[in-house]
Write an enzyme that holds these catalytic residues in place. Sequence first.
Site, mmCIF file in Angstrom:
data_model
loop_
_atom_site.group_PDB
_atom_site.id
_atom_site.type_symbol
_atom_site.label_atom_id
_atom_site.label_comp_id
_atom_site.label_asym_id
_atom_site.label_seq_id
_atom_site.Cartn_x
_atom_site.Cartn_y
_atom_site.Cartn_z
ATOM 1 N N ASP A 56 -7.079 -1.145 -4.446
ATOM 2 C CA ASP A 56 -8.162 -0.812 -3.512
ATOM 3 C C ASP A 56 -9.037 0.302 -4.079
ATOM 4 O OD1 ASP A 56 -7.090 -2.653 -1.757
ATOM 5 O OD2 ASP A 56 -5.887 -1.151 -0.696
ATOM 6 N N ASP A 100 0.854 -1.191 0.000
ATOM 7 C CA ASP A 100 0.000 0.000 0.000
ATOM 8 C C ASP A 100 0.888 1.238 0.000
ATOM 9 O OD1 ASP A 100 -2.296 -1.551 0.114
ATOM 10 O OD2 ASP A 100 -2.325 -1.588 2.292
#
Length: 276
Positions: free
Chosen positions: A178, A146
């Site tokens: 995401d 991430d």
Amino acid sequence: MSDIALKGKSPYKYLFLTLILILVDQAIKLWMYYDVLPNHYGEIDLIPDFFKLHYVENKGMAFGMELGGEYGKLILTTFRLAAMVGICWYLVHLAQRNAHSGLLWSIAAVLGGAIGNVIDSTFYGVFLNNAPIGVSTPWFHGQVIDMFYAYGLDGQYPDWIPFIGGDFNTTPIFNFADACIFCGVVSILIFQQKFFEFDQAQRLAEVKDENETQEEANSIETQTETLEETLETEEKLNDEINEEVNEIVAEDQQFRLTEEPTKDISAENSEVETKN
């Protein structure tokens, strides 16, 4: 026939979007791993005091959430693989049913995000060696990378704000995959009425086409039955005519057999009398 129900859409252009999103997602993650992490200490400030790229390895779900337990990660990866296959099948199925293009683009985005994170979970533990210490195998235990962090939203919110009010909150760090999933799901929720109305119109058009096809089939069947009856009637009539002709021919032959000897005897008698 309605133009809506002529044929389904090709799923390939939607799957092509999925492929593009996967490539973009993986490119960002690998760039973060091979460049930003060693050369920029894992951070690049994009909007000062508000938004930055911040390298984080996430061993759980989207936005930093985690499924606990010894087999939590393996269960999560298996679920992601099953969801990826299911979403792909559903996208192709909807395209073949000529679903709304907006719905198909949204599902393609969700699929791209799902596959992007599946790649991390399945392979990164082996190729990037980022599986947590102590796992039974690095396969299917890779950690998702991430990087998007809106740290300017961190802080304590007023009590009147639902769910997050009153406590200090840290904004979740997320990745491009995401974001694809989030945007796809939100677009489906926002435009679901439009998608549903289009689907209803599509179904009505399909029912109408089926009725028209059935009516055409019934009409052809009726015409076929009528033609068969006509041919059968003509065949019977021909048989009757043939029978009558045969009877006439037989009577004529019988008549000829009966009359010809009579004529011969009469002729002989006439010749005898003449000689006398």
